[in-house]
Design an enzyme around this catalytic site. Structure first.
Site, mmCIF file in Angstrom:
data_model
loop_
_atom_site.group_PDB
_atom_site.id
_atom_site.type_symbol
_atom_site.label_atom_id
_atom_site.label_comp_id
_atom_site.label_asym_id
_atom_site.label_seq_id
_atom_site.Cartn_x
_atom_site.Cartn_y
_atom_site.Cartn_z
ATOM 1 N N HIS A 1 45.878 57.240 38.302
ATOM 2 C CA HIS A 1 46.973 57.229 37.333
ATOM 3 C C HIS A 1 46.759 58.363 36.330
ATOM 4 C CE1 HIS A 1 48.258 53.629 39.129
ATOM 5 N NE2 HIS A 1 47.942 52.737 38.206
ATOM 6 N N CYS B 1 45.701 48.587 34.604
ATOM 7 C CA CYS B 1 45.016 49.772 35.145
ATOM 8 C C CYS B 1 45.232 51.028 34.289
ATOM 9 C CB CYS B 1 45.440 50.017 36.585
ATOM 10 S SG CYS B 1 47.187 49.791 36.877
HETATM 11 N N1 LIG Z 1 46.401 47.754 42.604
HETATM 12 C C1 LIG Z 1 45.947 48.139 41.404
HETATM 13 O O1 LIG Z 1 45.718 49.337 41.146
HETATM 14 C C2 LIG Z 1 45.675 47.129 40.336
HETATM 15 C C3 LIG Z 1 45.059 47.546 39.168
HETATM 16 C C4 LIG Z 1 44.782 46.625 38.150
HETATM 17 C C5 LIG Z 1 45.136 45.305 38.312
HETATM 18 N N2 LIG Z 1 45.753 44.905 39.447
HETATM 19 C C6 LIG Z 1 46.082 43.476 39.564
HETATM 20 O O2 LIG Z 1 45.239 42.910 40.565
HETATM 21 C C7 LIG Z 1 45.935 41.850 41.221
HETATM 22 C C8 LIG Z 1 45.942 42.134 42.729
HETATM 23 O O3 LIG Z 1 46.623 43.361 42.947
HETATM 24 P P1 LIG Z 1 46.603 44.080 44.382
HETATM 25 O O4 LIG Z 1 47.129 45.434 44.123
HETATM 26 O O5 LIG Z 1 45.290 43.919 45.039
HETATM 27 O O6 LIG Z 1 47.700 43.195 45.172
HETATM 28 P P2 LIG Z 1 47.885 43.016 46.759
HETATM 29 O O7 LIG Z 1 47.415 44.207 47.500
HETATM 30 O O8 LIG Z 1 49.299 42.585 46.940
HETATM 31 O O9 LIG Z 1 46.905 41.787 47.119
HETATM 32 C C9 LIG Z 1 47.209 40.461 46.741
HETATM 33 C C10 LIG Z 1 46.086 39.531 47.177
HETATM 34 O O10 LIG Z 1 46.438 38.206 46.731
HETATM 35 C C11 LIG Z 1 46.348 37.327 47.853
HETATM 36 N N3 LIG Z 1 47.233 36.187 47.681
HETATM 37 C C12 LIG Z 1 48.583 36.150 47.818
HETATM 38 N N4 LIG Z 1 49.013 34.885 47.581
HETATM 39 C C13 LIG Z 1 47.915 34.135 47.309
HETATM 40 C C14 LIG Z 1 47.718 32.757 46.999
HETATM 41 N N5 LIG Z 1 48.728 31.897 46.908
HETATM 42 N N6 LIG Z 1 46.451 32.344 46.760
HETATM 43 C C15 LIG Z 1 45.404 33.193 46.827
HETATM 44 N N7 LIG Z 1 45.537 34.497 47.145
HETATM 45 C C16 LIG Z 1 46.776 34.967 47.361
HETATM 46 C C17 LIG Z 1 46.704 38.178 49.045
HETATM 47 O O11 LIG Z 1 46.228 37.541 50.214
HETATM 48 P P3 LIG Z 1 46.973 37.621 51.657
HETATM 49 O O12 LIG Z 1 46.458 38.867 52.338
HETATM 50 O O13 LIG Z 1 46.505 36.387 52.349
HETATM 51 O O14 LIG Z 1 48.444 37.651 51.403
HETATM 52 C C18 LIG Z 1 45.922 39.439 48.691
HETATM 53 O O15 LIG Z 1 44.548 39.247 48.978
HETATM 54 C C19 LIG Z 1 47.330 41.790 40.588
HETATM 55 O O16 LIG Z 1 47.327 40.838 39.542
HETATM 56 C C20 LIG Z 1 47.507 43.192 40.019
HETATM 57 O O17 LIG Z 1 48.405 43.229 38.939
HETATM 58 C C21 LIG Z 1 46.031 45.776 40.475
#
Ligand SMILES: NC(=O)c1ccc[n+]([C@@H]2O[C@H](COP(=O)([O-])OP(=O)(O)OC[C@H]3O[C@@H](n4cnc5c(N)ncnc54)[C@H](OP(=O)(O)O)[C@@H]3O)[C@@H](O)[C@H]2O)c1
Length: 380
Positions: free
Chosen positions: A251, A158
């Protein structure tokens, strides 16, 4: 442009919710499949998700049932395009399965960003790198096998996205030899529920696991070149310091750059204001719905950019730059702001998908239908 069915893997998380918000009325894509962890499978989206965005959860999505997170379980209902927003260890396991089943997987995760045949793309910066996806085994017949036609494309960290948007115009005109960046990253960047309020309120945490390493390596790949089957990273020395701050979204990054060729204050500003690269890459025949007209906006006021005031420039897809001034260590220093869940995640992946659509990479007619590929996967 034909409206195509898409799925979201990790649909309930911080980025997954942003995907749903941004895709709700998208003219080219239609959400037909949602999946998250096994905890969520079988529940309606409204039951499984703690909706945290400031627009209402669309009723159609609220009533959709979360599916198991494997391609074979979806069978014929699996869409050919899957946006992925799961953590890296899960992405490492699941994303190749979806590509093997014949899906175009457009990922936010770091799992495959630095792989030698996986494009890491910000369209305004390096859309041409997308051609390297043709080097992936799922796109080529190997030893008589029928390729599924699926592929994997990633968007950067990000912070890297906002950063390279500001760097690319400078690198093209003047060359960047080395740079230093210090980040002030919002709590939503850690997902939901993310950092405990007792840790972050009234506080700054000067450590985000693996973040400095990601920024340091991704900048070179993004600003470098690509041939048909390989990337040549730009030889830029990057030093990053990453901090978590008590800001909800957005950010901020404080950047110093050493240029190869001298540039005046006016020349740096002109490089940013004239940066409209999607108009120069043959992609302007079709208006890309998520592309900001000006990917880099300069805020001339003394104390800008600020997350509260500048976050939504270009519908959250523009990097706002400000405070350009001479640097006593390098040549120029400035401050930038980028929306971490829009431009830094879901919006970035959607813009990549729009470019892939225009490039014809979603034309899967030469490949077997998804269901066949998924069945093959089960029998392997
Ligand atoms: N947040 C940001 O600003 C941002 C920016 C760039 C990239 N990212 C990347 O994007 C990705 C997601 O980030 P996030 O911030 O959205 O995280 P998050 O809020 O923790 O969401 C994680 C997601 O993954 C799901 N999940 C967990 N275990 C799983 C499994 N075994 N199989 C399939 N789905 C599963 C969760 O579902 P449940 O609800 O069922 O647990 C939830 O939908 C990460 O790789 C992160 O590094 C995030």
């Amino acid at each position: 442009m034909e409206r195509r069915n898409v799925g979201i893997l990790g649909a309930t998380g911080a980025v997954g919710q942003r995907f749903i918000q941004l895709l709700a009325d998208h003219p080219w894509f239609n959400i037909t499949w949602l999946a998250a962890s096994d905890r969520s499978a079988g529940k309606t989206y409204a039951e499984a998700c703690q909706w945290r965005l400031d627009t209402p959860l669309p009723t159609r999505i609220a009533n959709m049932v979360l599916q198991p997170n494997t391609p074979e379980a979806a069978g014929p209902d699996l869409p050919r395009i899957v946006f992925s927003s799961v953590d890296a260890p899960i992405a490492r396991e699941l994303e190749p399965k979806f590509a093997a089943a014949g899906c175009a997987v457009i990922s936010n995760s770091s799992a495959f960003r630095m792989a030698s045949n996986v494009p890491l793309v910000v369209p305004e910066v390096n859309a041409a790198h997308l051609e390297v996806l043709e080097a992936q085994p799922t796109r080529r017949a190997v030893n008589g096998s029928t390729p599924s036609g699926g592929f994997l494309v990633t968007n950067p960290n990000c912070c890297a996205i906002g950063l390279v948007l500001a760097l690319a115009p400078l690198h093209r005109r003047f060359g960047i030899g080395k740079m230093f960046v210090s980040t002030l990253q919002a709590v939503s960047g850690a997902g939901y529920p993310g950092v405990a309020s007792l840790d972050i309120l009234g506080n700054i945490i000067p450590y985000i696991k693996n973040e400095e390493e990601k920024l340091q390596e991704e900048v070179g790949k993004l600003l470098g070149g690509a041939t048909a089957d390989a990337f040549q990273p730009a030889p830029i020395i990057v030093s990053a310091m990453c901090n978590r701050v008590p800001v909800l979204e957005g950010h901020t990054e404080c950047v110093s750059v050493k240029l190869d060729k001298p540039a005046t204050h006016a020349e740096v500003l002109a490089a940013w204001s004239s940066f409209q690269p999607l108009h120069g890459q043959g992609l302007d025949g079709l208006h890309l719905p998520s592309a900001p007209e000006f990917p880099v906006e300069y805020a001339p006021e003394e104390a800008r950019p600020q997350p509260r005031l500048d976050l939504m420039r270009g519908n959250g897809m523009a990097t706002t730059v400000g405070r350009l001034r001479p640097c006593s260590l390098f040549d120029w220093k400035f401050t930038l702001l980028s929306h971490n869940t829009v431009r830094g995640a879901a919006g970035a992946a959607i813009l990549n998908a729009e470019v892939l659509a225009v490039m014809g990479k979603f034309d899967f007619r030469a490949f077997p239908p998804l269901r066949t590929a998924a069945q093959e996967l089960v029998t392997v």
